[in-house]
Design a protein around this motif. Structure first.
Motif, short mmCIF file in Angstrom:
data_model
loop_
_atom_site.label_atom_id
_atom_site.label_comp_id
_atom_site.label_asym_id
_atom_site.label_seq_id
_atom_site.Cartn_x
_atom_site.Cartn_y
_atom_site.Cartn_z
N PHE A 95 0.90 -1.16 0.12
CA PHE A 95 0.22 -0.12 -0.08
C PHE A 95 0.86 1.31 0.01
O PHE A 95 2.11 1.03 0.17
CB PHE A 95 -0.88 0.05 1.33
CG PHE A 95 -0.29 0.15 2.61
CD1 PHE A 95 0.08 1.25 3.21
CD2 PHE A 95 0.32 -1.10 3.10
CE1 PHE A 95 0.50 1.25 4.61
CE2 PHE A 95 0.73 -1.06 4.27
CZ PHE A 95 1.16 0.10 5.07
N LEU A 96 0.33 2.48 -0.10
CA LEU A 96 1.05 3.71 -0.55
C LEU A 96 0.53 4.46 0.56
O LEU A 96 -0.69 4.80 0.93
CB LEU A 96 0.61 4.25 -1.74
CG LEU A 96 1.16 5.67 -1.97
CD1 LEU A 96 2.68 5.73 -2.07
CD2 LEU A 96 0.67 6.23 -3.40
N VAL A 97 1.41 5.19 1.16
CA VAL A 97 1.33 6.28 2.18
C VAL A 97 1.50 7.57 1.60
O VAL A 97 2.77 7.77 1.15
CB VAL A 97 2.19 6.01 3.54
CG1 VAL A 97 2.06 7.35 4.43
CG2 VAL A 97 1.82 4.70 4.17
N TYR A 98 0.57 8.50 1.20
CA TYR A 98 0.77 9.58 0.41
C TYR A 98 0.50 10.92 1.31
O TYR A 98 0.79 11.98 0.77
CB TYR A 98 -0.18 9.50 -0.63
CG TYR A 98 -1.80 8.99 0.00
CD1 TYR A 98 -2.37 10.23 0.26
CD2 TYR A 98 -2.15 7.94 -0.18
CE1 TYR A 98 -3.74 9.91 0.74
CE2 TYR A 98 -3.60 7.69 0.33
CZ TYR A 98 -4.26 8.70 0.73
OH TYR A 98 -5.60 8.46 1.15
N GLY A 99 0.11 10.73 2.49
CA GLY A 99 0.01 11.96 3.24
C GLY A 99 0.88 12.40 4.38
O GLY A 99 1.52 11.37 4.84
N ASN A 100 0.66 13.45 5.01
CA ASN A 100 1.68 13.49 6.27
C ASN A 100 0.58 13.06 7.43
O ASN A 100 0.00 13.63 8.02
CB ASN A 100 1.83 14.95 6.48
CG ASN A 100 2.71 15.61 5.53
OD1 ASN A 100 3.75 14.96 5.05
ND2 ASN A 100 2.47 16.46 5.08
N PHE A 101 0.64 11.85 7.67
CA PHE A 101 -0.14 11.15 8.68
C PHE A 101 0.52 11.00 9.98
O PHE A 101 1.93 10.94 9.86
CB PHE A 101 -0.48 9.57 8.28
CG PHE A 101 -1.30 9.39 7.25
CD1 PHE A 101 -1.00 9.11 5.86
CD2 PHE A 101 -2.59 9.98 7.14
CE1 PHE A 101 -1.90 8.92 4.75
CE2 PHE A 101 -3.63 10.02 6.00
CZ PHE A 101 -2.99 9.30 4.96
N ASN A 140 4.35 8.61 13.12
CA ASN A 140 4.95 9.41 12.18
C ASN A 140 5.26 8.80 10.99
O ASN A 140 6.64 8.71 10.73
CB ASN A 140 6.15 10.24 12.89
CG ASN A 140 5.56 11.45 13.79
OD1 ASN A 140 4.45 11.95 13.70
ND2 ASN A 140 6.10 11.34 15.10
N PRO A 141 4.56 7.94 10.17
CA PRO A 141 5.12 7.38 9.13
C PRO A 141 5.64 8.05 7.94
O PRO A 141 5.07 9.25 7.64
CB PRO A 141 3.97 6.48 8.66
CG PRO A 141 2.63 7.43 9.11
CD PRO A 141 3.32 7.97 10.38
N ALA A 142 6.62 7.78 7.25
CA ALA A 142 7.07 8.40 6.06
C ALA A 142 6.40 8.03 4.92
O ALA A 142 5.75 7.17 4.92
CB ALA A 142 8.61 7.94 5.82
N LYS A 143 6.49 9.08 3.97
CA LYS A 143 5.71 8.87 2.83
C LYS A 143 6.37 7.80 1.89
O LYS A 143 7.55 7.49 1.88
CB LYS A 143 5.56 10.23 2.26
CG LYS A 143 4.63 11.29 2.41
CD LYS A 143 4.65 12.22 1.67
CE LYS A 143 3.60 13.55 2.41
NZ LYS A 143 3.46 14.72 1.30
N GLY A 144 5.51 7.16 1.15
CA GLY A 144 6.04 5.96 0.29
C GLY A 144 5.49 4.80 0.21
O GLY A 144 4.31 4.70 0.73
N ASN A 145 6.21 3.77 -0.57
CA ASN A 145 5.50 2.42 -0.75
C ASN A 145 5.77 1.65 0.65
O ASN A 145 6.88 1.55 0.98
CB ASN A 145 5.88 1.75 -1.86
CG ASN A 145 5.45 2.48 -3.19
OD1 ASN A 145 4.41 2.81 -3.28
ND2 ASN A 145 6.43 2.84 -3.90
N TYR A 146 4.87 0.59 1.21
CA TYR A 146 5.04 -0.06 2.32
C TYR A 146 4.71 -1.38 1.87
O TYR A 146 3.72 -1.53 0.87
CB TYR A 146 4.15 0.21 3.37
CG TYR A 146 4.48 1.67 4.30
CD1 TYR A 146 5.27 1.40 5.34
CD2 TYR A 146 4.42 2.97 3.75
CE1 TYR A 146 5.98 2.45 6.04
CE2 TYR A 146 4.96 3.73 4.14
CZ TYR A 146 5.62 3.90 5.44
OH TYR A 146 6.15 4.94 6.25
#
Length: 941
Positions: free
Chosen positions: A252-258, A300-306
């Motif tokens: 999955f992709l994290v695309y925002g500042n979560f 504080n996950p970094a943006k990108g592919n997980y």
């Protein structure tokens, strides 16, 4: 119109305003916090979801109600503490058989608690219940984005009502509510439709199905506590899936500042590993981890592919949510946070979070009374006493809380009262205690670790030395101290300054004219330049004995063994012995170890050992090399990829009193030679090249045999020689394959490249063009001319290095009309490790399974004014241990560990069809290259 009116309550305060908005649901309203703060008492977060219970009230739920009533009040108190200004709707829907209802709702948690406490379990009879109808009523009676908890111990009875099920699905989509099932039983199996409907509803609503034992109900409410503490509209769903595969990887992709990610699961998960753009292994905070489900958190996950690697034990579901956390306990500065809160810094805001042991919204944090509920403390025996931010378990005087019980205070019963290692045995004594490591472990009891030396970790003939945290292996024949002291000879008398070996400690080898061995008989006193000579009471060991114990004796006062100690002795391969000495006693200084001057040996070679023979004590060939005449000499034949090797043991020539060197071989220029002093061998090498120096080859359909003969004329090393000769014939049989067949060709068409792998060695990758499907007859010369009906057989292989660790993968193989691999006109035969499915002539026989690859394709011509074809292949090595080297071209690609690719090229190949120049380009387009046309219209990647 009035039924759709939005009611806005304006609550005025001295410093700020709080606004609430009524949310309509079938004539009922649930209030949702919009903004503001009242007298500094309320945070500025949005409200949490409204809560609805759809409860099975049939008779079998009686025991469930007893457990659920205990935890319901606890859950509501914690949610209210985290959202002190919130106004939410609580809905209670009962379902039984044959009716559904009544439906009750309130904005008061106290009233809702009364609804729950007044539930009565009655009726029913058959196992399945009207669960789907109860869920529908809960969806109709609750505000949007509500959290709906279904409590039942049975499967659904009304799963087959298609209209009802579709209406529930439609309501889930329109209300965006989340449905979670808390199930303590079922009427059939996990695969019955009455149970799988629960998974369908949970999947659609991004909920879960928790099938839990009755004793674990309170654990589920810990999950609910965390979920209901999330404000409405503060999360985004990043991944959701239900699975039957037990081992799989999802991405999955994290695309925002979560501010954080929450991973929730249901079903039996054996292991879950998260990898992301920053690290291959990410540590997750585990909030809940049970066999029926789990909750894990990443801040504080970094943006990108997980990616998530799952190993499961059955049907399971995974949901991943990202929290933006905007306006969640946010503060302008950390000074706004409560004294018992932490100030956490996120991408663009500060957040106040109550510390462990406290509950609240971050601006107000109150102590949690862990003793109020049995599931929030661990004092199964004794008395729970709440403390500020924690709790303690109290026992009567003279007792201590240990293992859930109050027991008499004894150091060995409480790890905090003793310093014993967990593996050690703690022994209570009248005054204190002692710690003893178990057998097979090393340490003083306060620290215990495996004693590798006791378990024979080093093997035969090696000394194992144990230290804290490590062990080492050493060969005493190598790791020793050499003593070359002439005074040690037993023939030497005592001088005015006698010697003493009190400081000697370790392994020693004696060398020099004084002798190399300790005497095996008693030595007279005042010899070896000492008072009390030390000798060895016992025979020296042979190499087969390894390291042995012997007794060292000091002669004094008329007693040959006045003082004794145990020493260790080992016979070494080169004919000497080493001794492990642990000094001499203080009371007998002076005392020193003696040596026997008659014990002087030569140093034996690798193929020799010291032993008694017909020529006295000396180095002889080891038993496996023993010979008695020239006819017994049998060189060792080695069949290599590049040549044949005959290796002679030099000790055999020594025992036959003869000499063998390169000058003894007739026509020595045809052969190679190697003199290896380490193995004490002399080798003659014949290259596998037909046509030179008499090397002959014989082929059948599957194998090739190479044969070479050489003659050795032997002499004793003097100025004359006898007519003693050895005629040696070397013969090696090789399976005829794409590699060995190259030795039979004078000028094969081949392309090669060297590949260096760190820590493994250097490989050589080659590509060859073969004439037929046997891949054993290569084309020869600088170029080849073929008709368009010819099949091209392309073989690729690797040589050198450790090919057991790697296999060859053909990643991209294509043709170009020029030598350039970057020519814009490309025709792919293999792309991304998979064959071009639009060309039926392409056949991949081998790729990603061994050290070689094989592919065939029908000859073709490029459209246009091109007569030449060049073949290119980009290949790489794949680690066998990854288990995913063979390309999967029919399903999702498996992740595999490949090294950098390297390019190979063969050509030119000339199409030799008659009258090819007279064919128009349009005619050749359709007749000569029907398959290539289809791919040339597709842009190459």
């Amino acid at each position: 119109m009035s039924s759709k009116l939005l009611v806005i309550l304006m609550i005025l305060a001295s410093k700020s305003v709080v606004t609430y908005t009524a949310v309509q649901s079938k004539g009922q309203y649930g209030l949702s916090r919009v903004d503001g703060r009242v007298d500094g008492r309320c945070t500025s977060e949005l409200e949490s979801s409204s809560l609805a219970y759809a409860v099975d009230t049939t008779g079998s739920m009686y025991d469930d109600f007893m457990e659920l009533k205990k935890v319901n009040s606890w859950l509501l108190d914690r949610v209210e503490a985290k959202f002190p200004c919130g106004v939410r709707q609580y809905t209670m829907v009962e379902f039984n058989d044959p009716k559904v209802g009544p439906v009750r709702f309130t904005q008061s948690k106290e009233t809702f608690d009364e609804f729950f406490n007044k539930l009565v379990a009655t009726g029913g009879g058959d196992c399945p219940e009207l669960s789907v109808a109860g869920i529908k009523q809960a969806l109709l009676s609750s505000p949007r984005q509500s959290f709906i908890l279904v409590l039942t111990d049975a499967s659904a009875k009304d799963y087959s009502n298609i209209a009802l099920v579709n209406e529930v699905f439609s309501l889930i989509r329109s209300t965006q509510s989340q449905v979670v099932f808390l199930i303590t039983g079922m009427c059939g199996s996990f695969f019955d439709p009455g149970y799988t409907i629960y998974r369908d509803i949970a999947n659609l609503s991004y909920g879960h199905v928790f099938n839990v034992p009755l004793s674990d109900l309170n654990k589920v409410f810990h999950y609910l506590d965390f979920t209901l503490s999330i404000p409405v509209n503060s999360s985004e769903l990043l991944f959701s899936g239900d699975f039957t595969a037990l081992v799989h990887t999802e991405r999955f992709l994290v695309y925002g500042n979560f501010s954080s990610l929450m991973i929730t699961t249901d079903g039996p998960i054996n292991s879950l590993q998260l990898a992301g753009p920053v690290a291959r292994t990410i540590h997750l905070e585990v909030l809940v981890s049970e066999s029926w489900g789990s909750v894990r958190l990443l801040k504080n996950p970094a943006k990108g592919n997980y990616s998530i690697d799952i190993n499961a034990g059955g049907v399971h579901a995974i949901r991943v949510q990202g929290f933006t956390a905007t306006n969640i306990s946010s503060a302008a500065s950390c000074s706004e946070c409560h004294l018992h809160a932490l100030c956490e810094e996120h991408a663009d805001y500060l957040q106040c979070v109550c510390k462990d042991g406290f509950v609240g919204d971050g601006f107000n944090c109150s102590d949690i009374d862990e003793c109020a509920y049995v599931w929030t403390h661990n004092c199964s025996a004794g008395t729970c006493q709440n403390t500020f931010g924690s709790y303690t378990c109290l026992c009567p005087s003279g007792f201590i809380f240990s293992g859930g019980s109050c027991v008499p205070i004894r150091e060995c019963d409480d790890p905090s009262l003793n310093t014993c290692h967990p593996l050690a045995q703690c022994i209570n004594e009248l005054s204190g205690y002692t710690c003893v490591c178990p057998n097979g472990y090393y340490g003083n009891g306060s620290h215990c670790e495996i004693d590798e030396c006791q378990r024979g970790a080093c093997g035969f003939g090696l000394e194992c030395t144990k230290a804290l945290g490590s062990y080492s292996c050493s060969d005493p024949c190598v790791s020793r101290t050499v003593l070359n002291e002439p005074w040690r000879s037993l023939d030497n008398p005592r001088s005015s300054t006698p010697n003493c070996d009190r400081s000697k400690n370790g392994w020693y080898q004696f060398v020099g004219s004084a002798g190399i061995r300790i005497p095996e008989t008693c030595v007279p006193i005042y010899r070896c330049n000492t008072d009390a000579p030390v000798w060895m009471n016992g025979k020296h060991p042979a190499m087969k004995d390894g390291i042995v114990n012997r007794t060292a004796c000091a002669h004094w006062g008329g007693n040959c063994c006045q003082w004794t100690s145990t020493i260790q002795v080992k016979a070494c391969p080169l004919g000497y012995h080493v001794y492990k000495i642990i000094g001499t006693p203080q009371s007998m200084c002076t005392a020193s170890f003696c040596t026997d001057p008659l014990a002087v040996q030569e140093v034996c070679s690798a193929d020799e050992e010291w032993k008694e023979g017909d020529k006295g004590d000396r180095c002889y060939c080891k038993d496996q090399y023993k010979v008695s005449s020239l006819s017994d000499v049998r060189p060792q034949l080695t069949c290599g990829l590049d040549g044949m090797r005959a290796s002679f043991q030099k000790c055999q020539m020594k025992e036959l009193d003869t000499y063998f060197g390169r000058e003894n071989v007739k026509d020595g220029g045809c052969f190679g030679f190697e003199d290896n002093s380490v193995t004490n061998t002399f080798s003659v090498l014949a290259a596998l090249q037909v046509g030179g120096c008499g090397v002959q080859s014989y082929q059948n359909g599957s194998h090739v045999t190479y044969r070479s003969t050489f003659v050795v004329e032997l002499h004793d090393g003097g100025i004359i020689m006898r007519n003693d000769t050895l005629t040696i014939t070397l013969s090696c049989v090789y399976e005829l394959d794409m590699i060995t067949s190259l030795n039979l060709a004078l000028r094969p068409i081949i392309s090669s490249v060297n590949i260096t792998v760190g820590g493994t060695g250097q490989f050589k990758a080659s590509m060859v063009l073969y004439k037929d499907s046997s891949y054993t007859t290569p084309y020869e010369g600088l170029e080849v001319s073929l008709s368009s009906k010819t099949i091209l057989y392309i073989g690729v292989f690797i040589q050198g290095g450790d090919t057991s660790q790697y296999v060859l993968v053909m990643r991209n193989c294509y043709a170009t009309p020029t030598q350039s691999a970057n020519d814009t006109l490309k025709y792919y035969i293999i792309k991304d490790s998979c064959p071009n499915k639009q060309d039926e002539s392409i056949n991949v026989l081998e790729n990603g399974v061994s050290r070689q690859g094989r592919v065939s394709v029908q000859m073709f011509k490029f459209v246009g004014d091109y007569d030449l074809v060049y073949l290119h292949c980009a290949v790489s090595l794949c680690e066998v241990r990854s288990g995913a080297c063979q390309p999967s071209c029919t399903s999702r690609r498996s992740q595999r560990t490949e090294l950098d690719s390297h390019s190979l090229r063969i050509g030119p190949i000339i199409r030799s069809d008659p009258n090819s120049s007279a064919i128009s380009s349009s005619h050749s387009l359709w007749v000569l290259l029907p398959t290539a046309l289809l791919l040339l219209l597709i842009p190459s990647v």
